[in-house]
Design an enzyme around this catalytic site. Structure first.
Site, PDB file in Angstrom:
ATOM      1  N   HIS A  89       1.276  -1.130  -0.082  1.00 54.62           N
ATOM      2  CA  HIS A  89      -0.285  -0.215   0.160  1.00 54.62           C
ATOM      3  C   HIS A  89       0.405   1.543   0.215  1.00 54.62           C
ATOM      4  CE1 HIS A  89      -3.385  -2.752   0.984  1.00 54.62           C
ATOM      5  NE2 HIS A  89      -4.321  -1.589   0.702  1.00 54.62           N
ATOM      6  N   ASP A 210      -8.216   4.340  -0.836  1.00 50.59           N
ATOM      7  CA  ASP A 210      -6.848   3.820  -1.044  1.00 50.59           C
ATOM      8  C   ASP A 210      -6.900   5.461  -2.336  1.00 50.59           C
ATOM      9  OD1 ASP A 210      -6.203   2.335   0.753  1.00 50.59           O
ATOM     10  OD2 ASP A 210      -6.393   0.296  -1.354  1.00 50.59           O
ATOM     11  N   ASP A 223      -9.505   0.076  -4.515  1.00 47.10           N
ATOM     12  CA  ASP A 223      -8.693  -0.559  -3.249  1.00 47.10           C
ATOM     13  C   ASP A 223      -7.654  -1.720  -3.595  1.00 47.10           C
ATOM     14  OD1 ASP A 223      -9.839  -0.003  -0.562  1.00 47.10           O
ATOM     15  OD2 ASP A 223      -8.883  -1.718  -0.639  1.00 47.10           O
TER      16      ASP A 223
END
Length: 325
Positions: A89, A210, A223
């Site tokens: 991430h 995200d 995401d």
């Protein structure tokens, strides 16, 4: 800020995110509560606690029938759990900050980016595994996804986007069972999933998305998921992705994000219309993506655009209004 489409008279600022879910949906513990979205007493301005918790759900469900003799390789052999998920991430966020196009056009730039960071998630990886991370992110930038609207998204071509955007979603005594019923009726109807449990939701739901992208006048939510579904890319079929979405109640997650986006665009975008301006959600299972060709390839990518009836019904429910049974 995320720039508005050309026709907009006002800059649209979207504030949204999904960081709070990471530890839960990537945890390695055998049994855990997956909190899709929550209000915690120490976070919500109202001080009211209300959690959407499908209790006792396994954080990582391994599909039945996986061949024991198949040895995972590449990204499938990377460690599982919250640490690798947070690493991926954070690296994608750093790539977004520097520009997806910038990295897509410069071979080796992601490897150089990784070499400059001291991210704690790298400490447990050997040199070969770090190379796998860089190669996997290069593959991510080379993919092109078909979206429910018929359009395509490619990160390398995205120019109007914002990573990790925060939102606050006001909710007025929303009944959890009614929320669950509406989502189940409109997203993968008829498919089983863990029921929600808990008291009515009241207060402010805080979350992060995200990546939010505006492309050809439509807004998309993306995401990143590092869930391990099997030892190779063949485990990431459309059916397996949908099952993983439902098992972890990511369906509820992206619907809440879309309600927040709907409210924001309605207030800020002149002439806003859900059917014309919202493009849906893409959940990218990073272990399932494959090198793309010139054509769109949705390997490892789950997409959904719920109909406006669901989004408008939840908007009314969260505002304390009546929703048809």
């Amino acid at each position: 800020p995320l720039p508005a489409p050309e026709a907009a008279r006002e800059e649209v600022r979207l504030e949204s995110q999904a960081e709070a879910e990471r530890a839960a949906d990537q945890a390695m513990t055998a049994t855990t509560d997956l909190v899709t979205t929550s209000i915690r007493a120490d976070q919500a301005p109202t001080g009211i606690r209300a959690e959407l918790v499908p209790a006792g759900i396994r954080a990582e469900l391994v599909p039945a029938g996986i061949r024991a003799e198949l040895v995972p390789a590449g990204i499938h052999a990377l460690p599982r759990g919250a640490q690798i998920g947070t690493l991926l991430h954070d690296l994608i966020e750093a790539i977004a900050d520097e520009g997806f196009h910038h990295h897509a056009q410069r071979p080796g730039s992601i490897a150089r980016l990784i070499s400059r960071t001291s991210h704690p998630g790298l400490r447990s990886l050997d040199e070969a595994q770090v190379d796998v991370v860089a190669q996997s992110l290069d593959t991510l930038l080379a993919t092109r996804w078909r979206m429910p609207t018929g359009g395509e998204l490619a990160l390398a071509e995205a120019s109007r986007y914002q990573a990790e955007m925060e939102f606050w979603l006001a909710v007025d005594e929303a009944d959890l069972a009614q929320l669950d019923r509406l989502v189940c009726e409109h997203v993968a109807p008829g498919r089983p999933r863990p029921p929600l449990s808990g008291p009515a939701i009241n207060g402010m739901l805080k979350g992060f998305i995200d990546l939010t992208v505006e492309h050809d006048g439509r807004y998309y939510l993306i995401d990143w998921k590092s869930n391990w579904l099997g030892p190779d890319a063949a485990a990431y079929t459309p059916e397996a992705l949908e099952q993983a979405m439902l098992d972890s109640r990511y369906d509820l997650q992206f619907v809440l994000y879309l309600v927040a986006l709907h409210r924001h665009l309605r207030d800020r975008l002149p002439g806003y219309d859900y059917d014309r301006h919202v493009g849906g959600a893409a959940y990218v299972f990073l272990r399932g993506i494959e090198a793309a060709t010139d054509a769109s390839d949705n390997a490892g990518v789950y997409t959904c655009l719920p109909d406006r009836v669901l989004i408008e019904s939840l908007d009314r429910l969260f505002a304390g209004g009546e929703v048809a049974a």
